[in-house]
Write an enzyme that holds these catalytic residues in place. Sequence first.
Site, PDB file in Angstrom:
ATOM      1  N   TRP A 180      15.287  28.179  22.092  1.00 49.12           N
ATOM      2  CA  TRP A 180      15.842  29.535  22.172  1.00 49.12           C
ATOM      3  C   TRP A 180      16.833  29.795  21.044  1.00 49.12           C
ATOM      4  O   TRP A 180      16.955  30.912  20.539  1.00 49.12           O
ATOM      5  CB  TRP A 180      16.480  29.766  23.541  1.00 49.12           C
ATOM      6  CG  TRP A 180      17.751  29.018  23.788  1.00 49.12           C
ATOM      7  CD1 TRP A 180      17.891  27.790  24.356  1.00 49.12           C
ATOM      8  CD2 TRP A 180      19.062  29.452  23.454  1.00 49.12           C
ATOM      9  NE1 TRP A 180      19.213  27.432  24.405  1.00 49.12           N
ATOM     10  CE2 TRP A 180      19.956  28.425  23.861  1.00 49.12           C
ATOM     11  CE3 TRP A 180      19.587  30.598  22.864  1.00 49.12           C
ATOM     12  CZ2 TRP A 180      21.335  28.516  23.685  1.00 49.12           C
ATOM     13  CZ3 TRP A 180      20.964  30.688  22.688  1.00 49.12           C
ATOM     14  CH2 TRP A 180      21.821  29.664  23.092  1.00 49.12           C
ATOM     15  N   ASP A 214      27.081  36.872  24.107  1.00 52.23           N
ATOM     16  CA  ASP A 214      26.750  35.856  25.099  1.00 52.23           C
ATOM     17  C   ASP A 214      26.055  36.538  26.280  1.00 52.23           C
ATOM     18  O   ASP A 214      26.338  37.688  26.595  1.00 52.23           O
ATOM     19  CB  ASP A 214      28.024  35.154  25.573  1.00 52.23           C
ATOM     20  CG  ASP A 214      27.734  33.971  26.470  1.00 52.23           C
ATOM     21  OD1 ASP A 214      27.562  34.198  27.688  1.00 52.23           O
ATOM     22  OD2 ASP A 214      27.667  32.835  25.974  1.00 52.23           O
ATOM     23  N   HIS A 231      33.418  24.481  23.281  1.00 53.14           N
ATOM     24  CA  HIS A 231      33.391  23.749  24.541  1.00 53.14           C
ATOM     25  C   HIS A 231      33.032  22.293  24.265  1.00 53.14           C
ATOM     26  O   HIS A 231      32.207  21.997  23.407  1.00 53.14           O
ATOM     27  CB  HIS A 231      32.340  24.337  25.493  1.00 53.14           C
ATOM     28  CG  HIS A 231      32.805  25.526  26.247  1.00 53.14           C
ATOM     29  ND1 HIS A 231      31.939  26.445  26.790  1.00 53.14           N
ATOM     30  CD2 HIS A 231      34.072  25.966  26.565  1.00 53.14           C
ATOM     31  CE1 HIS A 231      32.624  27.388  27.407  1.00 53.14           C
ATOM     32  NE2 HIS A 231      33.918  27.124  27.277  1.00 53.14           N
ATOM     33  N   GLN A 259      32.258  18.992  26.987  1.00 46.33           N
ATOM     34  CA  GLN A 259      30.912  19.018  26.428  1.00 46.33           C
ATOM     35  C   GLN A 259      30.366  20.462  26.411  1.00 46.33           C
ATOM     36  O   GLN A 259      30.674  21.236  27.305  1.00 46.33           O
ATOM     37  CB  GLN A 259      29.958  18.173  27.285  1.00 46.33           C
ATOM     38  CG  GLN A 259      30.284  16.706  27.388  1.00 46.33           C
ATOM     39  CD  GLN A 259      29.905  15.985  26.071  1.00 46.33           C
ATOM     40  OE1 GLN A 259      29.014  16.376  25.345  1.00 46.33           O
ATOM     41  NE2 GLN A 259      30.630  14.934  25.793  1.00 46.33           N
ATOM     42  N   SER A 277      27.303  23.373  26.618  1.00 51.74           N
ATOM     43  CA  SER A 277      26.146  23.550  27.506  1.00 51.74           C
ATOM     44  C   SER A 277      24.830  23.313  26.773  1.00 51.74           C
ATOM     45  O   SER A 277      23.804  23.070  27.402  1.00 51.74           O
ATOM     46  CB  SER A 277      26.155  24.951  28.131  1.00 51.74           C
ATOM     47  OG  SER A 277      26.154  25.945  27.124  1.00 51.74           O
ATOM     48  N   PHE A 278      24.858  23.402  25.429  1.00 53.34           N
ATOM     49  CA  PHE A 278      23.689  23.039  24.633  1.00 53.34           C
ATOM     50  C   PHE A 278      24.185  22.442  23.322  1.00 53.34           C
ATOM     51  O   PHE A 278      25.272  22.768  22.844  1.00 53.34           O
ATOM     52  CB  PHE A 278      22.762  24.244  24.396  1.00 53.34           C
ATOM     53  CG  PHE A 278      23.380  25.392  23.651  1.00 53.34           C
ATOM     54  CD1 PHE A 278      23.240  25.513  22.274  1.00 53.34           C
ATOM     55  CD2 PHE A 278      24.087  26.383  24.318  1.00 53.34           C
ATOM     56  CE1 PHE A 278      23.800  26.579  21.575  1.00 53.34           C
ATOM     57  CE2 PHE A 278      24.653  27.457  23.643  1.00 53.34           C
ATOM     58  CZ  PHE A 278      24.516  27.543  22.262  1.00 53.34           C
ATOM     59  N   HIS A 303      28.186  25.673  18.386  1.00 52.34           N
ATOM     60  CA  HIS A 303      28.406  27.104  18.546  1.00 52.34           C
ATOM     61  C   HIS A 303      29.868  27.335  18.899  1.00 52.34           C
ATOM     62  O   HIS A 303      30.550  26.467  19.441  1.00 52.34           O
ATOM     63  CB  HIS A 303      27.489  27.704  19.612  1.00 52.34           C
ATOM     64  CG  HIS A 303      27.579  27.024  20.949  1.00 52.34           C
ATOM     65  ND1 HIS A 303      27.001  25.797  21.203  1.00 52.34           N
ATOM     66  CD2 HIS A 303      28.194  27.386  22.104  1.00 52.34           C
ATOM     67  CE1 HIS A 303      27.230  25.436  22.454  1.00 52.34           C
ATOM     68  NE2 HIS A 303      27.968  26.378  23.024  1.00 52.34           N
ATOM     69  N   HIS A 349      32.735  30.126  20.605  1.00 53.36           N
ATOM     70  CA  HIS A 349      32.911  31.243  21.526  1.00 53.36           C
ATOM     71  C   HIS A 349      34.000  32.187  21.008  1.00 53.36           C
ATOM     72  O   HIS A 349      35.074  31.735  20.604  1.00 53.36           O
ATOM     73  CB  HIS A 349      33.309  30.723  22.906  1.00 53.36           C
ATOM     74  CG  HIS A 349      32.357  29.734  23.487  1.00 53.36           C
ATOM     75  ND1 HIS A 349      31.493  30.030  24.527  1.00 53.36           N
ATOM     76  CD2 HIS A 349      32.125  28.430  23.169  1.00 53.36           C
ATOM     77  CE1 HIS A 349      30.785  28.961  24.823  1.00 53.36           C
ATOM     78  NE2 HIS A 349      31.142  27.974  24.014  1.00 53.36           N
TER      79      HIS A 349
END
EC number: 3.6.1.59
Length: 338
Positions: A168, A198, A261, A263, A265-266, A270, A272
């Site tokens: 994705w 997001d 972040h 850990q 989430s992917f 990236h 935020h």
Amino acid sequence: MASVEKASDEATYVNPKKFKSSNEEPKESKKYSVHESLKDLSKFQLKRVLNNNAQKKLLCVEGTFADHDGAAIVLLEKKAFVEEKLDEHLFNESSKLSKEFENDVYGNYNCFPSIEHNSIKTTIIHPAMEKHIAKFENQPIHIVEETPKLYEEITLPHLKKEQFSLQWVYNILEHKAEKERIVFEDPDPKTGFVLIPDLKWDGSLETLYLLAIPMLKGIKSIRDLDQSHLPLLKNIRDAGTKAISKKYSGLPASQLRIYFHYQPSFYHLHIHFTYLKYDAPGIFTEKAHLLSTVINNIELMGEYYSKATLSFVVKESETLFSKYQAHGVLSSQSVEKK
């Protein structure tokens, strides 16, 4: 629909957020995915509540859709009020009141705004894998003090095997999906990035939430960052804040929270960008690392993040918890289970 602003005339790339396990790819079938024809929730069959957060006004449930294979997750979240449109949305004859009680100068009512101003932000994941369910399920949590040695021996082998598919992300970076949602992009292969809303953002300035996704592949998290990445990080900081100020009512950099972040989430690096007054998910000290602090740490010591002990939170339902437990780092004893 956001207009696309380009940093140069060069070709660009970019992609959407559909969590898939790299080891659990669903078959290619229109019947298998519900998103092609979904118009309402009448075909959703509730299995259980994964999380009901009264403070955040958020409900997450697991179930299935009739005539479709695979589990599904439905995430429902009340939207924030839009201050600029209160008269239009709330304070008019279409907002009906039902009195609960009155006492002296105090009255308690339920307000029912018109349906077009009473929507609930809804995210649907289908087909949902076990990893998605574990991600959203309310579980006891623990803090891991991850040394570089523990990262190499436990965390890194785990994420290489268990991480969600990054397709994705590559779809966004290659303009195969979500192209119309791009707010800003710089196509430089080393320092460029895409700025995109997001999925959690409902579109109001009060809950502003954007993601900056670098064009450069191969950086999994802040653990991989060193002095060679400073031009990338500074470009994301400077160009990102400028683009947000230009597009969103002159919002200054001093009112933005810009962070990683850990850990994540992917595992494609990236960053935020959220409005400072918004209590966004994952902004707490055990999860968030400010971009400014990361830049400063790397300037002080180029290999800082490969040598530092980093803390992160893990749920008992996650495979990573089991691996740290097997190494004697964590115990499943919990107040919540007594």
